[in-house]
Enzyme design. Sequence first.
Site, PDB file in Angstrom:
ATOM      1  N   GLY A 253       1.301 -10.152   3.375  1.00 13.83           N
ATOM      2  CA  GLY A 253       1.812 -10.232   4.741  1.00 13.83           C
ATOM      3  C   GLY A 253       3.309 -10.464   4.801  1.00 13.83           C
ATOM      4  CB  THR A 257       2.921  -2.112   2.938  1.00 14.07           C
ATOM      5  OG1 THR A 257       2.054  -2.733   1.985  1.00 14.07           O
ATOM      6  CG2 THR A 257       2.493  -0.695   3.161  1.00 14.07           C
ATOM      7  CB  SER A 305      -4.002  -7.020   3.750  1.00 13.00           C
ATOM      8  OG  SER A 305      -3.753  -7.501   2.468  1.00 13.00           O
ATOM      9  N   GLY A 532       0.145  -8.684  -2.596  1.00 11.61           N
ATOM     10  CA  GLY A 532       0.952  -9.887  -2.811  1.00 11.61           C
ATOM     11  C   GLY A 532       0.118 -11.053  -3.324  1.00 11.61           C
ATOM     12  CD  GLU A 534      -4.802 -11.449  -1.549  1.00 17.02           C
ATOM     13  OE1 GLU A 534      -5.853 -11.652  -2.199  1.00 17.02           O
ATOM     14  OE2 GLU A 534      -4.635 -10.475  -0.801  1.00 17.02           O
TER      15      GLU A 534
HETATM   16  N1  LIG Z   1      10.697  -5.150   8.645  1.00 13.75           N
HETATM   17  C1  LIG Z   1       9.709  -5.427   9.465  1.00 13.75           C
HETATM   18  N2  LIG Z   1       9.927  -5.358  10.790  1.00 13.75           N
HETATM   19  C2  LIG Z   1       8.942  -5.624  11.662  1.00 13.75           C
HETATM   20  N3  LIG Z   1       7.707  -6.007  11.282  1.00 13.75           N
HETATM   21  C3  LIG Z   1       7.431  -6.096   9.984  1.00 13.75           C
HETATM   22  C4  LIG Z   1       8.420  -5.809   8.995  1.00 13.75           C
HETATM   23  N4  LIG Z   1       7.863  -5.971   7.798  1.00 13.75           N
HETATM   24  C5  LIG Z   1       6.574  -6.344   8.020  1.00 13.75           C
HETATM   25  N5  LIG Z   1       6.318  -6.428   9.314  1.00 13.75           N
HETATM   26  C6  LIG Z   1       5.044  -6.808   9.955  1.00 13.75           C
HETATM   27  O1  LIG Z   1       4.318  -7.535   9.008  1.00 13.75           O
HETATM   28  C7  LIG Z   1       3.067  -6.953   8.787  1.00 13.75           C
HETATM   29  C8  LIG Z   1       2.663  -7.109   7.334  1.00 13.75           C
HETATM   30  O2  LIG Z   1       3.501  -6.360   6.544  1.00 13.75           O
HETATM   31  P1  LIG Z   1       2.987  -5.626   5.240  1.00 13.75           P
HETATM   32  O3  LIG Z   1       1.716  -4.946   5.479  1.00 13.75           O
HETATM   33  O4  LIG Z   1       4.095  -4.809   4.776  1.00 13.75           O
HETATM   34  O5  LIG Z   1       2.754  -6.830   4.287  1.00 13.75           O
HETATM   35  P2  LIG Z   1       2.442  -6.803   2.762  1.00 13.75           P
HETATM   36  O6  LIG Z   1       3.455  -7.623   2.100  1.00 13.75           O
HETATM   37  O7  LIG Z   1       2.344  -5.391   2.318  1.00 13.75           O
HETATM   38  O8  LIG Z   1       1.068  -7.466   2.675  1.00 13.75           O
HETATM   39  P3  LIG Z   1      -0.112  -7.195   1.661  1.00 13.75           P
HETATM   40  O9  LIG Z   1       0.267  -7.760   0.361  1.00 13.75           O
HETATM   41  O10 LIG Z   1      -1.237  -7.912   2.282  1.00 13.75           O
HETATM   42  O11 LIG Z   1      -0.305  -5.756   1.651  1.00 13.75           O
HETATM   43  C9  LIG Z   1       3.222  -5.534   9.174  1.00 13.75           C
HETATM   44  O12 LIG Z   1       2.004  -4.973   9.609  1.00 13.75           O
HETATM   45  C10 LIG Z   1       4.227  -5.599  10.299  1.00 13.75           C
HETATM   46  O13 LIG Z   1       3.572  -5.892  11.498  1.00 13.75           O
HETATM   47 MG   LIG Z   2       0.898  -4.162   1.707  1.00 16.20          MG
END
Ligand SMILES: Nc1ncnc2c1ncn2[C@@H]1O[C@H](COP(=O)(O)OP(=O)(O)OP(=O)(O)O)[C@@H](O)[C@H]1O
Ligand SMILES: [Mg+2]
Length: 1221
Positions: A253, A257, A305, A532, A534
Amino acid sequence: MTVFLMRPFVLLPSAHCRALCGQPRLRRLPGSGPAAAGSVPCPGFPEPREEAPFVCSATIAFLCLFLLRGGGGAAGPRAGLGASARGGCRCCVPQFPCPEGGPWAPAPSWAGRGRPQCGSCPGGSPGSATPATGVPQAAGTAQPPAMEATASLLDAAAVGDLVMLDPLSEEALLRTLQERFSREEIYTYIGEVVISVNPYKPLPIYTPEKVEEYHDCNFFAVKPHIYAIADDAYCSLRDRDQDQCILITGESGAGKTEASKLVMSYVAAVSSKGEEVDKVKEQLLQSNPVLEAFGNAKTIRNDNSSRFGKYMDVEFDFKGDPLGGVISNYLLEKSRIVHHVKGERNFHIFYQLLAGGSAQLLQKLKLRPDCSHYGYLNREKSVLPGMDDAANFRAMQDAMAIIGFTPAEVTALLEVTAVVLKLGNVELSSCFQASGMEASSIAEPQELQEISQLVGLDPSTLEQALCSRTVKVRDESVLTALSVSQGYYCRDALAKNIYSRLFDWLVDRINTSIRVKPGEQRKVMGVLDIYGFEIFQDNGFEQFIINYCNEKLQQIFILMTLKEEQEEYVREGIQWTPVEFFDNSIICDLIENSKVGILAMLDEECLRPGTVNEDTFITKLNQIFASHKHYESKETLNAKHVTDISLPLRCFRIHHYAGKVTYNVTGFIEKNNDLLFRDLSQAMWAAQHTLLRSLFPEGDPQRPSLKLPPTTGSQFKASVATLMKNLYTKNPNYIRCIKPNDTKTAMLFTPDLVLAQVRYLGLMENVRVRRAGYAFRQLYQPFLKRYKMLSSRTWPHWMGNDREGTEVLLAELQFPPEELAYGHTKIFIRSPQTLFDLEKRRQQRVAELATLIQATFRGWRCRKQYQQMRKSQILISAWFRGHAQRNRYKQMKRSVLLLQAYARGWKTRRMYRRYFRSNARMRLSNFIYRRMVSSDGISASPPPRGCAQGPGPPFVPPAQVQKYLIGLRNNLPPMAVLDRTWPPAPYKFLSDANQELKGIFYLWKCKKYREQLSPQQRAVLQAKLCASELFKDKKALYAHSLQQPFRGEYLGLTQNRKYQKLQAVAKDKLVMAEAVQKVNRANGKKVPRLLLLTTEHLVLADPKAAQPKLVLSLSDIRGASVSRFSDGLLALHLKETSAAGGKGDLLLVSPHLIELVTRLHQTLMDATAQALPLSIVDQYAGPRAWPTWAFPEGAWAGGGVATAQGVSGRAGWNRAAHWAG
Ligand SMILES: Nc1ncnc2c1ncn2[C@@H]1O[C@H](COP(=O)(O)OP(=O)(O)OP(=O)(O)O)[C@@H](O)[C@H]1O
Ligand SMILES: [Mg+2]
């Protein structure tokens, strides 16, 4: 533990000039695409001539490229600038030397001591060291030139680069992050490491304008942004031929991604455009929605996620255009298929399919659009706020089409997905065999039948595979029934296996579309977005694996940014104070040690014969890791007499770099084994569904494999090892994502949560190492190669060894000694500003060299062109001159001939005058004599005395000639012109001369006669001559007219008063006046008339009244006709358009016909310059309306009476009138 490090820095060949004036200054490599719109040259940065890199030919472009790339791109380890690059004069701009031109002041390293300072800027004094804090005071004292990014970087309250933090403490670091976060500045640097704090709300910082702003930017000259690191990596890859990897880490989170997508979209936006390239880019980008649909799920921590690890290698050609890529996936969390905790969801695809699939599709897949119908979806309606599953499903379908999935493939994929979903609804019921053993059977055959129909399988085969198992006892196969719980286990195992294999197939299929053809030389940029770190309430095997992977990523970060570099200082003999940091190798070893690691133990338990369960496994772990610092369990704590109620039995705890995580071993062995009964794979292979069948190749009875498949743990360990190996070969770029709160609330910053992440990410250590280290290091050889053009001693060739060359070069550039350190094999440069300066000088020099090459090339080209033009010009002028001279010559010749002719004429005339006018008689005779003598070929003078007569004309004595001429003079014939007599020649040899003299005499006589004529006589003679030309030998009457003088006036107009009126008509223009007879055209009767011919008119008047009856303009006369005979009849043909002409021609009988016609002719000639058309004919064709006339000869002579004889009674048109002959 103490380790040493320095992160290598990035150095871009292209530079911007925000440093000096705040204007982007895009200096591009030749052929690297158009410059950013709106970019203007920096006034503070000497611009090489604008057209320089562009105008030259491909050769020039290549040479420039070669130079800019430091001689073919072999620049060695990545040369770059770290956050510490913002060194520079403290009192002015950090990136570049003082704009005032202040000299470099020797200053201690700015790591805690300050950076060099110039003496020219206000507030700066040469040699003065900055305060120990190293915090730039410029923000408060001297204002640097306006530069947004710099201001941001220097803002003491929220420095953009944590390397500038003052004081350096956890609190300050946290405060800075929080302050920046509150200003919506979510990105912060530690050198080149980008820290990204998830805002949980869309920010307007990813616009095309931003892309443009960061395109080809100087990493440290713009505000911290993920685009900056993406650009940095892309430029290093494109311009330095260095493979790159972007490691995005952080807990679930934190925004990994999203960050990876931003990087990909940035690279897609800045790489060049074109149909083929755009297609590749689109395919690469569109792989995200497809993989996210199948591999992402809502968890408690993150609504989207990633439940799999993804590493994508994007491959580029030498120009930096994307060619394609390869995606590697790591361990999908397949247990989610059959189980997920409340508040979470299964993989997105199921919800998307049910929400977005058309009724027709769902019917085909035998699905109901209702999540609560499906067991694997927890039979609950799972609508996620802010997530439109239906729209996402359509987006995924579109993405598949773009990637190149055929409709059949999409259908097959969805069919298999539906099978997985429906498997969850297969219910089992228990029954008992005859032997009393518990068995299971399908409770409700409907679902099973539908599954079988979907995949083309016999339902009984599937039922048998789910409810029984074939066991081999020695060589015999025995079918044993499965209990209900065993049956459910089988069902779930099948569902998990189908889904995870389907996911692998999906990745493979995408790879097939985006894979680059073998053989092309490529550069690679890897983007790692892996699940990431957890920590859940209940952590199982999956969390263990995921956290192990994150541990490895942390290790790579430590190795490359902290440990390896510090070790390098020691290796290179550079004086270095080690920096403490936590090395997680010990944790990695705890998990992955091939002999005594947790994974090895797990494998051993899985493979060991005998009773195997999680209890034996944890007991073993407790024994082996009893004294391990990072391992804890109830047993080990008890042994240390420590009570911890948070650690239950069957659990162990690992002190990860990111925190302590308690793992429950339940399911470890089963999940690690990941076994699928052969009956199930054989049943799947038996299906007619091509895709499903292909997912279970081991089900083929022809290829039975007795080998046990590798365990999940060992598979994962191997793939992580491969990944690490891959990452080590590339230049790493880090994006460290931080999750600011646990509630996914927009712009909420929870300091404790962030502090924990700051700690385990090792950000403080990172900052410390960066502040203490050298910004740049490089092997001597590539360094010298890159910068040798900066010194005349090293350019173009340095003959000594590379280190000496480097020393000579840097000595000449006069950098402060503390800025440089010479290692055994590498040069170390302390502050990035020095490197910036070096690079700036190099760019200027390269521009000069490029200009030189251009100048040389242009000179050569111009010379060639000039020579060619000159040759052509010479050729053209030669031709032209030749042509002009020929023309001139012709003209001159013409002129000369003319002059000659004139001169000769003049000469002859002069001779004539001299000989004929003066003493004419004498001279004439002499002349004639000479002419005669010479024309007769007789020599005029005797041969000189004593000389014999040579060849030539005989000598004739002049006495005979003299006698002849004297005789002729005395006997000249009379002067009458009609007298043609002439004395004969006395000698024969004079007969020709005599004949000639006769002619001359006659002509002379005529001349004399003409000269004595009066003008009137001359006019009469001319009229006579004209008459002779008109009538001689044509008309008989002419002979009679010869004797008659042409008097013209026969009426005596002046004497007779009666004719006074007529006289007035004629005035002074009278030509002829006579009495004529006009013949009546009707009856041939003649009536007398007076005819007056003036210079303009012909007038017929009544003789009695002396009144004009008919006045004809001469221009009305079309012609005249007369007969050949001696009659006086004249037919005047009048123009039909004239007033009189309408009545027809005029017939007159004149007594002086010859004179009348002659004068009419002459008058017409004088008036109209046209001769009178005169016909002398035997027959006369009269005009229309005329009767035919016949005239006997002489009937009209002298005014006789005309007799009209009609040939035919009627007036006939166009009939011939015959003149009586
Ligand atoms: N740069 C950003 N600007 C706006 N919102 C963001 C940004 N980065 C992330 N988010 C918000 O945070 C949420 C989680 O981001 P993301 O899915 O990239 O997390 P993650 O690190 O990939 O998590 P995981 O390890 O669970 O996959 C996204 O769905 C989005 O709503
Ligand atoms: Mg991700």
